[in-house]
Scaffold this motif. Structure first.
Motif, PDB file in Angstrom:
ATOM      1  N   GLY A   1       3.729   7.807 -16.268  1.00 54.01           N
ATOM      2  CA  GLY A   1       2.777   8.702 -15.635  1.00 54.01           C
ATOM      3  C   GLY A   1       1.496   7.988 -15.246  1.00 54.01           C
ATOM      4  N   ASP A   2       1.431   6.675 -15.518  1.00 53.72           N
ATOM      5  CA  ASP A   2       0.281   5.852 -15.159  1.00 53.72           C
ATOM      6  C   ASP A   2       0.606   5.034 -13.915  1.00 53.72           C
ATOM      7  OD1 ASP A   2      -0.827   6.756 -17.562  1.00 53.72           O
ATOM      8  OD2 ASP A   2      -0.064   5.041 -18.674  1.00 53.72           O
ATOM      9  N   THR A   3      -0.430   4.537 -13.251  1.00 52.14           N
ATOM     10  CA  THR A   3      -0.239   3.631 -12.128  1.00 52.14           C
ATOM     11  C   THR A   3      -0.973   2.326 -12.399  1.00 52.14           C
ATOM     12  OG1 THR A   3      -2.131   4.588 -10.956  1.00 52.14           O
ATOM     13  CG2 THR A   3       0.042   5.493 -10.452  1.00 52.14           C
ATOM     14  N   ALA A   4      -0.399   1.231 -11.909  1.00 54.21           N
ATOM     15  CA  ALA A   4      -0.983  -0.094 -12.156  1.00 54.21           C
ATOM     16  C   ALA A   4      -0.593  -1.031 -11.019  1.00 54.21           C
ATOM     17  CB  ALA A   4      -0.511  -0.648 -13.496  1.00 54.21           C
ATOM     18  N   THR A   5      -1.179  -2.223 -11.058  1.00 58.06           N
ATOM     19  CA  THR A   5      -0.949  -3.228 -10.020  1.00 58.06           C
ATOM     20  C   THR A   5      -0.685  -4.580 -10.671  1.00 58.06           C
ATOM     21  OG1 THR A   5      -2.428  -2.067  -8.492  1.00 58.06           O
ATOM     22  CG2 THR A   5      -1.965  -4.384  -8.014  1.00 58.06           C
ATOM     23  N   TRP A   6       0.398  -5.251 -10.269  1.00 54.05           N
ATOM     24  CA  TRP A   6       0.675  -6.592 -10.760  1.00 54.05           C
ATOM     25  C   TRP A   6      -0.354  -7.584 -10.237  1.00 54.05           C
ATOM     26  CZ3 TRP A   6       3.301  -6.773 -14.830  1.00 54.05           C
ATOM     27  CH2 TRP A   6       4.539  -6.151 -15.001  1.00 54.05           C
ATOM     28  N   GLY A   7      -0.638  -8.602 -11.065  1.00 48.19           N
ATOM     29  CA  GLY A   7      -1.488  -9.695 -10.621  1.00 48.19           C
ATOM     30  C   GLY A   7      -0.673 -10.953 -10.383  1.00 48.19           C
ATOM     31  N   THR A   8      -1.326 -11.986  -9.936  1.00 53.95           N
ATOM     32  CA  THR A   8      -0.710 -13.294  -9.753  1.00 53.95           C
ATOM     33  C   THR A   8      -0.826 -14.081 -11.048  1.00 53.95           C
ATOM     34  OG1 THR A   8      -2.815 -14.090  -8.870  1.00 53.95           O
ATOM     35  CG2 THR A   8      -1.172 -13.317  -7.285  1.00 53.95           C
ATOM     36  N   PRO A   9      -0.117 -15.224 -11.186  1.00 53.55           N
ATOM     37  CA  PRO A   9      -0.189 -15.999 -12.428  1.00 53.55           C
ATOM     38  C   PRO A   9      -1.629 -16.247 -12.871  1.00 53.55           C
ATOM     39  CG  PRO A   9       1.523 -16.872 -11.020  1.00 53.55           C
ATOM     40  CD  PRO A   9       0.830 -15.809 -10.220  1.00 53.55           C
TER      41      PRO A   9
ATOM     42  N   GLY B   1      11.351   3.719  -5.863  1.00 51.97           N
ATOM     43  CA  GLY B   1      11.975   3.051  -6.993  1.00 51.97           C
ATOM     44  C   GLY B   1      12.107   1.545  -6.840  1.00 51.97           C
ATOM     45  N   ARG B   2      11.476   0.982  -5.817  1.00 59.35           N
ATOM     46  CA  ARG B   2      11.556  -0.461  -5.591  1.00 59.35           C
ATOM     47  C   ARG B   2      10.402  -1.185  -6.281  1.00 59.35           C
ATOM     48  NH1 ARG B   2      12.211   0.236   0.839  1.00 59.35           N
ATOM     49  NH2 ARG B   2      10.234   1.258   0.359  1.00 59.35           N
ATOM     50  N   PRO B   3      10.634  -2.410  -6.774  1.00 57.68           N
ATOM     51  CA  PRO B   3       9.562  -3.149  -7.453  1.00 57.68           C
ATOM     52  C   PRO B   3       8.385  -3.406  -6.511  1.00 57.68           C
ATOM     53  CG  PRO B   3      11.698  -4.162  -7.868  1.00 57.68           C
ATOM     54  CD  PRO B   3      11.920  -3.132  -6.795  1.00 57.68           C
ATOM     55  N   CYS B   4       7.192  -3.211  -7.027  1.00 56.17           N
ATOM     56  CA  CYS B   4       5.980  -3.480  -6.243  1.00 56.17           C
ATOM     57  C   CYS B   4       5.632  -4.966  -6.322  1.00 56.17           C
ATOM     58  CB  CYS B   4       4.809  -2.666  -6.781  1.00 56.17           C
ATOM     59  SG  CYS B   4       4.933  -0.895  -6.484  1.00 56.17           S
ATOM     60  N   PRO B   5       5.249  -5.559  -5.226  1.00 57.48           N
ATOM     61  CA  PRO B   5       4.774  -6.948  -5.258  1.00 57.48           C
ATOM     62  C   PRO B   5       3.354  -6.993  -5.814  1.00 57.48           C
ATOM     63  CG  PRO B   5       4.568  -6.079  -3.050  1.00 57.48           C
ATOM     64  CD  PRO B   5       5.236  -5.003  -3.859  1.00 57.48           C
ATOM     65  N   PRO B   6       2.852  -8.163  -6.200  1.00 61.19           N
ATOM     66  CA  PRO B   6       1.460  -8.282  -6.642  1.00 61.19           C
ATOM     67  C   PRO B   6       0.502  -7.724  -5.595  1.00 61.19           C
ATOM     68  CG  PRO B   6       2.654 -10.293  -7.124  1.00 61.19           C
ATOM     69  CD  PRO B   6       3.575  -9.442  -6.299  1.00 61.19           C
ATOM     70  N   GLY B   7      -0.486  -6.966  -6.070  1.00 61.62           N
ATOM     71  CA  GLY B   7      -1.478  -6.390  -5.179  1.00 61.62           C
ATOM     72  C   GLY B   7      -1.176  -4.987  -4.712  1.00 61.62           C
TER      73      GLY B   7
END
Length: 324
Positions: free
Chosen positions: A197-205, A168-174
């Motif tokens: 139900g989806d998965t994704a990855t944060w990007g940088t600016p 439940g912790r926020p994921c960092p970029p990547g």
């Protein structure tokens, strides 16, 4: 939400170079097509009678790719907005159909654009292909940035998006994680921290300079597809209204259970005498396959996924669940 969602969509189209004079072709489910106003849409084969129409073209996402492409050719469509799986099926269409179109761009929605389409469509159709991340619960979540190599800008005015790990912790970029959404304008059915139900990855600016948060990639948006009688795989849908008005269902799930078989599981308080089963069967045959065999099963409860999401369509017949 519809007005705000339309504004977000139009903003993305402006990124892609759209013009107010463009003629869009958009995909809908069968019942959605039936509900459209012909005063505002050119619906399917009507384009053959009115090839000079300035109205946007509406097509059913379950129609064969060749039929959709031919309608777009007659309509002289400028852009295509629809199912990513439909775009993937364009890869198998005759080359002459693809070369006869002069689209400015295509937008693939509802699921991740398959790798094959990513590689082939820009070359085959000599145009640009972009992705839109949208769901029934949160509508238009993000649109691909033309300068971000596949990254998508979150429509922050419509939805608050989190990507979290298993704790439940926020994921960092990547780092890939689960997508959690809080639609801001959905007052009819408020959702707070809904697990997609989806998965994704944060990007940088993003190098484009736009301030919207960017999703580097959607790692998993899986939607089941059905396959009957040698006909191509397709995204099953008859919309929501028939389940509410005809089946009288509070909750439902449709499973492909055999080569020509579906089982409709539903929860309702209504007696069988209040349900028009033949009308439901006709809808499935109209939208899925003429000879599909339909069985109905009442349940006291339909279980959600571990993330709390109800899945309307599942493929229990094909290996891998027919996932796109």
């Amino acid at each position: 939400m519809d007005i705000a969602g339309a504004a977000a969509f139009n903003r993305a189209c402006a990124w892609y170079g759209a013009s107010p004079r463009d003629r869009n072709c958009c995909t809908f489910s069968g019942p959605q097509i039936d509900a459209l106003d012909p005063a505002h849409w050119c619906i399917g084969d009507a384009v053959f009678d009115h090839p000079d129409t300035k109205l946007p073209l509406a097509v059913n996402w379950s129609w064969p790719a060749e039929r959709i492409l031919e309608l777009m050719r007659v309509h002289r469509s400028s852009n295509f907005v629809g199912s990513a799986n439909t775009i993937d099926e364009f890869c198998d269409a005759p080359t002459e159909l693809l070369e006869d179109l002069h689209l400015h761009f295509l937008i693939g929605a509802y699921m991740a654009i398959p790798a094959r389409a990513r590689a082939m469509i820009p070359k085959l159709m000599k145009t640009q292909l972009y992705s839109a991340y949208s769901t029934a619960e949160a509508t238009k979540i993000a649109h691909e940035c033309p300068q971000a190599s596949g990254g998508l800008h979150v429509n922050s005015e419509l939805v608050y998006v989190e990507i979290i790990d298993d704790d439940g912790r926020p994921c960092p970029p990547g780092e890939s994680g689960r997508v959690v959404v809080t639609p801001i304008l959905n007052t009819a059915q408020p959702l707070i921290r809904y697990v997609q139900g989806d998965t994704a990855t944060w990007g940088t600016p993003c190098p484009c300079g736009r301030a919207h948060t960017i999703i580097a990639r959607i790692d998993g948006i899986l939607r089941p597809r059905f396959h009957f009688g040698g006909v191509r795989r397709f995204n099953p849908s008859i919309g929501f209204t028939p389940y509410l008005d005809i089946l009288k269902a509070d909750r439902w799930q449709v499973a492909q259970t055999g080569p020509m078989d579906i089982e409709v599981r539903f929860v309702t308080k209504a007696p069988d005498s209040a349900i028009d089963f033949p009308a439901m069967t006709d809808l499935y045959r109209k939208n899925f396959h003429d000879n599909v065999k339909v069985t109905y099963r009442r349940l006291d409860r339909i279980e959600p996924t571990p993330g709390g999401k109800y899945i309307d369509y599942v493929n229990e017949y094909e290996a891998g669940g027919g996932l796109a």
